[in-house]
Design an enzyme around this catalytic site. Structure first.
Site, PDB file in Angstrom:
ATOM      1  N   PRO A 139       4.145  -7.372   0.224  1.00  0.00           N
ATOM      2  CA  PRO A 139       4.676  -6.494   1.274  1.00  0.00           C
ATOM      3  C   PRO A 139       5.778  -5.620   0.692  1.00  0.00           C
ATOM      4  O   PRO A 139       6.759  -6.135   0.150  1.00  0.00           O
ATOM      5  CB  PRO A 139       5.248  -7.488   2.292  1.00  0.00           C
ATOM      6  CG  PRO A 139       5.665  -8.660   1.458  1.00  0.00           C
ATOM      7  CD  PRO A 139       4.697  -8.732   0.300  1.00  0.00           C
ATOM      8  N   MET A 140       5.615  -4.313   0.787  1.00  0.00           N
ATOM      9  CA  MET A 140       6.635  -3.403   0.253  1.00  0.00           C
ATOM     10  C   MET A 140       6.972  -2.376   1.323  1.00  0.00           C
ATOM     11  O   MET A 140       6.166  -1.494   1.628  1.00  0.00           O
ATOM     12  CB  MET A 140       6.133  -2.738  -1.031  1.00  0.00           C
ATOM     13  CG  MET A 140       6.092  -3.696  -2.211  1.00  0.00           C
ATOM     14  SD  MET A 140       5.313  -2.994  -3.683  1.00  0.00           S
ATOM     15  CE  MET A 140       3.587  -3.230  -3.246  1.00  0.00           C
ATOM     16  N   GLU A 141       8.166  -2.525   1.887  1.00  0.00           N
ATOM     17  CA  GLU A 141       8.586  -1.695   3.003  1.00  0.00           C
ATOM     18  C   GLU A 141       8.645  -0.224   2.588  1.00  0.00           C
ATOM     19  O   GLU A 141       9.145   0.120   1.532  1.00  0.00           O
ATOM     20  CB  GLU A 141       9.972  -2.170   3.480  1.00  0.00           C
ATOM     21  CG  GLU A 141      10.353  -1.678   4.858  1.00  0.00           C
ATOM     22  CD  GLU A 141      11.125  -0.377   4.811  1.00  0.00           C
ATOM     23  OE1 GLU A 141      11.140   0.335   5.832  1.00  0.00           O
ATOM     24  OE2 GLU A 141      11.705  -0.088   3.761  1.00  0.00           O
ATOM     25  N   CYS A 154      14.160  -9.369   0.251  1.00  0.00           N
ATOM     26  CA  CYS A 154      14.406  -7.920   0.217  1.00  0.00           C
ATOM     27  C   CYS A 154      15.807  -7.633  -0.336  1.00  0.00           C
ATOM     28  O   CYS A 154      16.805  -8.148   0.180  1.00  0.00           O
ATOM     29  CB  CYS A 154      14.277  -7.321   1.606  1.00  0.00           C
ATOM     30  SG  CYS A 154      14.597  -5.532   1.629  1.00  0.00           S
TER      31      CYS A 154
END
Length: 331
Positions: free
Chosen positions: A7-9, A98
């Protein structure tokens, strides 16, 4: 062996999840983090960041998608996790990795690595709130400023009820600077009984081989490496099976880039769509010389129709997309 898409915002949204999982080799993917603060989010908020929930929580090729939550309030995270499950989330993932300053300032992500007791309470609360058949997992870094508490944090997640732990093998202060400390993944696996996934600085098949030798990890999560080299998961899966697979050529990849662009045009306003394409194309320059040339051509381009032409989108497709966008605007 499992291969996951990280998951990469702000980067791996539903469009990129769709395109990358179509290339193949990815066993499951994760949403961008859904930030939870002090309230129960609306269903619309979940569906905006995880539209795959409308399609069985999977991408178009059937790759399962997990929902990731980020926050520091155990009770509020538990309530939102329960809601996500009613919407169809097959797995709840919790973000403790994060490194973004804005996220950490609001007590989310990697800053929680300073508080392993709170990490445990978050996982335990979410585990209690969601149905028993739905796994709860966690993603962490090796620490905030140092690796001193890495093993305590891993134990906190496992003892709280996490069924898998992804370890990004750097601290928060390391950011994304190489190297990744893969040897720490082996140390984490030594103190927990749940599977530990290796993550960080895996850009090539050779990187994965070295990571596996050093970390001993069977499972892997790919982030920027897969975004930059879209067939990396496929290469790793083939190698694991003892097969040799030729790298994906630019000509084979280009139709996927074209489709990514068309999906971005449908989703975003014309002023924003070009930036979305440039973001991915800039990362592809690491793998494809053709991407270097194309990026130079569109770097300062803002006109969507001119970008259509530079990408070689067929005229009939451009006309169809324009008609669809006009219909959507009128509706």
């Amino acid at each position: 062996m499992q291969i996951a898409l990280a998951p990469m915002e702000g980067l791996v949204d539903e469009i990129l999840r769709d395109v990358l999982t179509r290339v193949g080799g990815v066993d499951w993917c994760v949403t961008e983090f859904i930030r939870v603060s002090d309230r129960l989010l609306s269903e619309a908020h979940f569906l905006k960041l995880a539209p795959e929930l409308n399609d069985g929580a999977q991408t178009q090729t059937g790759t399962p998608m997990r929902v990731q939550l980020l926050g520091s309030d155990p009770s509020c995270l538990a309530d939102n996790a329960a809601l996500a499950c009613t919407l169809g989330a097959p797995v709840i993932d919790l973000n403790f990795g994060c490194p973004a300053k804005t996220v950490n300032k609001s007590r989310g992500g990697a800053v929680l690595l300073r508080e392993p007791d709170l990490m445990h309470d978050i996982v335990a609360a979410v585990r209690k709130a969601v149905p028993g058949h739905i796994p709860v997992t966690g993603k962490m870094r090796l620490g905030y400023a140092s690796t001193d508490g890495a093993l305590d944090c891993a134990r906190a997640l496992a003892e709280g009820g996490a069924e898998q732990i992804v370890v990004h093998a750097r601290t928060k202060l390391d950011g994304y600077k190489p190297p990744a400390h893969w040897e720490w993944i082996a140390r984490v696996q030594d103190v927990v009984s749940v599977p530990v996934f290796a993550n960080g600085e895996i850009w090539t098949l050779a990187d994965w081989q070295r990571c596996r030798e050093i970390s001993g990890a069977t499972d892997v999560m790919l982030g920027r490496g897969l975004v930059s080299r879209p067939d990396l998961a496929l290469q790793i899966a083939a190698e694991k099976q003892g097969c040799e697979l030729a790298p994906m050529s630019w000509s084979a990849f280009l139709p996927l880039l074209q489709d990514f662009w068309l999906q971005a045009r449908r989703k975003l306003a014309p002023r924003y769509a070009p930036g979305r394409l440039k973001q991915w194309l800039a990362m592809l320059t690491r793998t494809y010389p053709e991407a270097v040339t194309l990026f130079a051509q569109i770097r300062r381009e803002t006109d969507c129709e001119r970008i259509d032409a530079l990408l070689g989108v067929p005229a009939c497709t451009r006309a169809s997309e324009t008609s669809q966008m006009a219909t959507a605007i009128d509706a």
